[in-house]
Design a protein around this motif. Structure first.
Motif, PDB file in Angstrom:
ATOM      1  N   VAL A 243       0.675  -1.142  -0.145  1.00  0.00           N
ATOM      2  CA  VAL A 243      -0.019  -0.089  -0.076  1.00  0.00           C
ATOM      3  C   VAL A 243       0.866   1.060  -0.030  1.00  0.00           C
ATOM      4  O   VAL A 243       0.447   2.271  -0.642  1.00  0.00           O
ATOM      5  CB  VAL A 243      -0.956  -0.239   1.126  1.00  0.00           C
ATOM      6  CG1 VAL A 243      -1.715   1.185   1.356  1.00  0.00           C
ATOM      7  CG2 VAL A 243      -2.050  -1.112   1.249  1.00  0.00           C
ATOM      8  N   ALA A 244       1.902   1.240   0.966  1.00  0.00           N
ATOM      9  CA  ALA A 244       2.863   2.379   0.706  1.00  0.00           C
ATOM     10  C   ALA A 244       3.517   2.600  -0.383  1.00  0.00           C
ATOM     11  O   ALA A 244       3.771   3.710  -0.821  1.00  0.00           O
ATOM     12  CB  ALA A 244       3.888   2.111   2.076  1.00  0.00           C
TER      13      ALA A 244
ATOM     14  N   VAL B 117      -1.738   6.988   6.377  1.00  0.00           N
ATOM     15  CA  VAL B 117      -2.164   5.771   7.528  1.00  0.00           C
ATOM     16  C   VAL B 117      -1.035   4.807   7.866  1.00  0.00           C
ATOM     17  O   VAL B 117      -0.836   4.493   8.755  1.00  0.00           O
ATOM     18  CB  VAL B 117      -3.357   5.384   6.683  1.00  0.00           C
ATOM     19  CG1 VAL B 117      -3.705   3.942   7.686  1.00  0.00           C
ATOM     20  CG2 VAL B 117      -4.563   6.292   6.766  1.00  0.00           C
ATOM     21  N   VAL B 118      -0.176   4.538   6.662  1.00  0.00           N
ATOM     22  CA  VAL B 118       0.984   3.451   6.653  1.00  0.00           C
ATOM     23  C   VAL B 118       1.717   3.972   7.710  1.00  0.00           C
ATOM     24  O   VAL B 118       2.267   3.027   8.706  1.00  0.00           O
ATOM     25  CB  VAL B 118       1.265   3.230   5.248  1.00  0.00           C
ATOM     26  CG1 VAL B 118       2.344   2.214   5.540  1.00  0.00           C
ATOM     27  CG2 VAL B 118       0.374   2.397   4.600  1.00  0.00           C
ATOM     28  N   ILE B 119       2.120   5.125   7.548  1.00  0.00           N
ATOM     29  CA  ILE B 119       3.375   5.267   8.453  1.00  0.00           C
ATOM     30  C   ILE B 119       3.052   5.560   9.749  1.00  0.00           C
ATOM     31  O   ILE B 119       3.742   5.298  10.793  1.00  0.00           O
ATOM     32  CB  ILE B 119       4.149   6.857   7.966  1.00  0.00           C
ATOM     33  CG1 ILE B 119       5.369   6.999   8.619  1.00  0.00           C
ATOM     34  CG2 ILE B 119       3.232   8.012   8.149  1.00  0.00           C
ATOM     35  CD1 ILE B 119       6.367   6.053   8.268  1.00  0.00           C
ATOM     36  N   ARG B 120       1.793   6.088  10.156  1.00  0.00           N
ATOM     37  CA  ARG B 120       1.435   6.017  11.389  1.00  0.00           C
ATOM     38  C   ARG B 120       1.179   4.564  12.322  1.00  0.00           C
ATOM     39  O   ARG B 120       1.785   4.493  13.292  1.00  0.00           O
ATOM     40  CB  ARG B 120      -0.096   6.780  11.622  1.00  0.00           C
ATOM     41  CG  ARG B 120      -0.296   8.022  11.357  1.00  0.00           C
ATOM     42  CD  ARG B 120      -1.621   8.572  11.854  1.00  0.00           C
ATOM     43  NE  ARG B 120      -1.780  10.036  11.947  1.00  0.00           N
ATOM     44  CZ  ARG B 120      -2.461  10.485  11.066  1.00  0.00           C
ATOM     45  NH1 ARG B 120      -3.360   9.732  10.283  1.00  0.00           N
ATOM     46  NH2 ARG B 120      -2.554  11.775  10.994  1.00  0.00           N
ATOM     47  N   ILE B 121       0.784   3.465  11.408  1.00  0.00           N
ATOM     48  CA  ILE B 121       0.840   2.083  11.942  1.00  0.00           C
ATOM     49  C   ILE B 121       1.948   1.809  12.100  1.00  0.00           C
ATOM     50  O   ILE B 121       2.413   1.413  13.181  1.00  0.00           O
ATOM     51  CB  ILE B 121       0.139   1.327  11.009  1.00  0.00           C
ATOM     52  CG1 ILE B 121      -1.403   1.540  10.945  1.00  0.00           C
ATOM     53  CG2 ILE B 121      -0.036  -0.147  11.502  1.00  0.00           C
ATOM     54  CD1 ILE B 121      -2.218   0.944   9.929  1.00  0.00           C
ATOM     55  N   VAL B 122       3.045   2.060  11.251  1.00  0.00           N
ATOM     56  CA  VAL B 122       4.523   1.663  11.360  1.00  0.00           C
ATOM     57  C   VAL B 122       5.137   2.098  12.666  1.00  0.00           C
ATOM     58  O   VAL B 122       5.619   1.422  13.813  1.00  0.00           O
ATOM     59  CB  VAL B 122       5.291   1.918  10.314  1.00  0.00           C
ATOM     60  CG1 VAL B 122       6.593   1.560  10.404  1.00  0.00           C
ATOM     61  CG2 VAL B 122       4.861   1.372   8.938  1.00  0.00           C
ATOM     62  N   ARG B 123       4.926   3.597  13.027  1.00  0.00           N
ATOM     63  CA  ARG B 123       5.755   3.824  13.991  1.00  0.00           C
ATOM     64  C   ARG B 123       5.121   3.661  15.456  1.00  0.00           C
ATOM     65  O   ARG B 123       5.776   3.419  16.189  1.00  0.00           O
ATOM     66  CB  ARG B 123       5.944   5.483  13.863  1.00  0.00           C
ATOM     67  CG  ARG B 123       4.631   6.347  13.936  1.00  0.00           C
ATOM     68  CD  ARG B 123       5.008   7.831  13.863  1.00  0.00           C
ATOM     69  NE  ARG B 123       3.802   8.647  14.064  1.00  0.00           N
ATOM     70  CZ  ARG B 123       3.280   9.391  12.934  1.00  0.00           C
ATOM     71  NH1 ARG B 123       4.238   9.519  11.971  1.00  0.00           N
ATOM     72  NH2 ARG B 123       2.338  10.098  13.118  1.00  0.00           N
ATOM     73  N   ILE B 124       3.869   3.454  15.305  1.00  0.00           N
ATOM     74  CA  ILE B 124       3.161   3.265  16.619  1.00  0.00           C
ATOM     75  C   ILE B 124       3.289   1.688  16.900  1.00  0.00           C
ATOM     76  O   ILE B 124       3.168   1.312  18.060  1.00  0.00           O
ATOM     77  CB  ILE B 124       1.706   3.637  16.673  1.00  0.00           C
ATOM     78  CG1 ILE B 124       1.183   3.876  18.198  1.00  0.00           C
ATOM     79  CG2 ILE B 124       0.915   2.484  15.952  1.00  0.00           C
ATOM     80  CD1 ILE B 124      -0.003   4.703  18.419  1.00  0.00           C
ATOM     81  N   THR B 125       3.896   0.883  15.982  1.00  0.00           N
ATOM     82  CA  THR B 125       3.969  -0.465  16.032  1.00  0.00           C
ATOM     83  C   THR B 125       5.350  -0.871  16.374  1.00  0.00           C
ATOM     84  O   THR B 125       5.500  -1.689  17.437  1.00  0.00           O
ATOM     85  CB  THR B 125       3.657  -1.360  14.728  1.00  0.00           C
ATOM     86  OG1 THR B 125       2.236  -1.067  14.389  1.00  0.00           O
ATOM     87  CG2 THR B 125       3.831  -2.731  14.932  1.00  0.00           C
TER      88      THR B 125
END
Length: 415
Positions: free
Chosen positions: A283-284, A323-331
Motif C-alpha cells: 500500500v505504501a 495511514v501506513v506510516i502512523r501504523i508503522v511507527r506506533i507498532t
C-alpha cells in the motif's frame, strides 16, 4: 473509555483543522500580497523552520510530563497568541499580513508539540487490537481537515484578515476545552527535566539512533521525507500555477484542494481492507510511487481540470501513505521511547519542506517550473522505487508490521 476516546478524536480533528488553515493560508497570502513565487516559498520556509526546531523539544517534554497536561499548556499558548493577534490586526491593520505570519509561527510551534502529544495519547486511549481501524479514522479526520481548511481558507482569502485569526483562535479555544476534559495518566510518566541544551540534544540523538536501529522504520522515514518534499513543492507552486498559468483566482485554488480532499477522504474507509489484503508495504509503495508519477506530470497538463485531477490523485496517495506510516511507527517504537523517537521521526520527515521552499524561491525567475517540477519528480520516483525494493525483505520478516493479521490470530494466556 469510549467517552475519552471520542473526545480525543474531536481534539485531533479540531487541531488539524486549525493547523491546516494556517498552512494553507500563509503561502497563499504571501503570493496574494506580492504575486511572487519566491515570497510564497519564503513563507513556507518561515512556517516550517520553527516547527522543526520545536518538534524535538516537544518529544522530550512529552516523555517527561503527562501528555494531556502538556496538550493543555500548548493550547493555552495558542489561545493567548490568537487573542493578541486579533487585537494587533484591529489596532494595526496595515501590518495584518505580518501579524498573521507571526501568529502562524507561534501557533505552528505549539501545533507540532501537540502533534507529538496527540500521537502518544493514542497509545494510551486506543487498545492495540483496534489501532489499525483507529488510525484509519484518524487519517479520515486529518483528511477532513485537509478538505475543510482550503474551503474555509479560500473564502477567508477574499475577506478581511482579522477573520482568519479570529476563526483559528476560536478553534484553539475549543481544543483547549476538550484537552482540559481528558483524563490524566494513572501511571507515573513524568520525570524531572534536565534543563541543559546538551541534554536535550543528547536525547534527540537517542531518538535518531532508535530510528537507525530499526531498519524498517528508517526506510519508511526516508520514504516519508521524499513524499513530503513533493508535498511542500505542491503547496508552494500551486498558487503560481493556478493563478499565473491557468489564470484563476486564489478562491479556485481553495476549491481545487477541496475536491482533492473529497477524493482522498473517499479512500479512507477502504484502507483497512487494502492493508489486510496487500500489506503495509505494498500500500505504501503504490501510494508513494503514484504521488511521484503524478507530480512529475503536473506542469505538462495543458488544461486546468487535468492539473486539478493530478493534484487530487496526489492527495489520495498522500492520505493513504499517512495511514501506513502512523501504523508503522506506533507498532515498532516502544512506549517509553515514543515521545523522543516520534519527535525525531517528524523532524526528519518534514525537514525537506522548508528546504524545497527555499529551492523554489531561488528558482523563481531563473529556472521555470516546467523544468524544476519534472526533474524533482523523476529523481524522487527513482529514489522511492529503490527504497521500496530495499524495504520489501525487511517488512516481510517483521510480524509486528502485519497488525490486521495479528487480529485474527488466536490469543494465548500468559501466566
Amino acid at each position: 473509555m469510549r467517552g475519552p476516546r471520542s473526545r480525543y478524536y474531536a481534539l485531533r480533528a479540531i487541531g488539524w483543522l486549525a493547523d491546516q488553515l494556517l498552512l494553507f493560508l500563509v503561502p497563499v497570502l504571501a503570493f496574494k500580497l506580492t504575486g511572487s513565487l519566491a515570497w510564497s516559498g519564503i513563507a513556507l520556509t518561515a512556517q516550517w523552520a520553527p516547527r522543526l526546531i520545536a518538534l524535538p523539544i516537544g518529544g522530550l517534554l512529552a516523555d517527561r510530563f503527562d501528555v494531556a497536561a502538556f496538550y493543555v499548556v500548548n493550547d493555552l499558548i495558542r489561545c493567548i497568541a490568537g487573542v493578541v493577534g486579533v487585537a494587533a490586526i484591529v489596532l494595526y491593520p496595515d501590518a495584518a499580513g505580518a501579524t498573521v505570519i507571526v501568529f502562524s509561527i507561534v501557533a505552528g510551534v505549539c501545533c507540532e508539540q501537540t502533534l507529538v502529544a496527540g500521537e502518544k495519547l493514542a497509545g494510551r486511549l486506543i487498545p492495540a487490537e483496534i489501532m489499525p481501524g483507529a488510525q484509519s479514522l484518524l487519517g479520515s479526520l486529518e483528511q477532513g481537515a485537509l478538505l475543510l481548511a482550503p474551503a474555509i481558507g479560500g473564502g477567508l482569502v477574499l475577506l478581511d484578515t482579522v477573520w482568519t485569526a479570529l476563526i483559528i483562535t476560536i478553534l484553539f479555544t475549543m481544543s483547549l476545552a476538550i484537552a482540559l476534559s481528558l483524563p490524566r495518566s494513572s501511571e507515573t510518566e513524568s520525570r524531572s527535566v534536565g534543563g541543559s541544551l546538551p541534554g536535550l540534544a543528547s536525547e534527540l540523538a537517542t531518538g535518531i539512533r532508535t530510528i537507525v536501529r530499526i531498519p524498517v522504520l528508517l526506510g519508511f522515514v526516508a520514504a516519508t521525507m521524499l513524499v513530503n518534499l513533493l508535498l511542500g513543492a505542491v503547496q508552494t507552486a500551486a498558487p503560481e500555477l493556478v493563478v499565473g498559468t491557468y489564470g484563476h483566482s486564489e478562491g479556485v485554488l481553495g476549491t481545487m484542494y477541496t475536491v482533492a480532499g473529497f477524493a482522498a477522504m473517499a479512500t479512507m474507509p477502504a484502507m483497512k481492507r487494502l492493508i489486510r489484503r496487500f500489506g503495509l508495504l505494498r500500500v505504501a509503495a503504490a501510494a508513494s510511487l503514484t504521488q511521484a508519477v503524478v507530480f512529475t506530470l503536473l506542469t505538462s497538463a495543458s488544461l486546468f481540470w487535468v492539473f486539478a485531477g493530478l493534484v487530487a490523485i496526489f492527495m489520495v496517495g498522500d492520505s493513504m501513505f499517512t495511514v501506513v506510516i502512523r501504523i508503522v511507527r506506533i507498532t515498532v517504537v516502544r512506549p517509553n521511547q515514543f515521545g523522543r523517537t516520534v519527535a525525531a521521526v517528524h523532524t526528519l520527515n518534514f525537514a525537506p519542506v522548508p528546504l524545497i521552499g527555499l529551492v523554489l524561491a531561488a528558482a523563481d525567475g531563473r529556472v521555470p517550473l516546467g523544468i524544476v517540477i519534472p526533474t524533482l519528480g523523476l529523481v524522487t520516483l527513482v529514489s522511492l522505487a529503490l527504497l521500496m525494493l530495499r524495504l520489501r525483505p525487511l517488512a516481510a520478516t517483521d510480524p509486528d508490521l502485519h497488525p490486521l493479521e495479528k487480529e485474527r490470530r488466536p490469543r494465548t494466556l500468559v501466566s
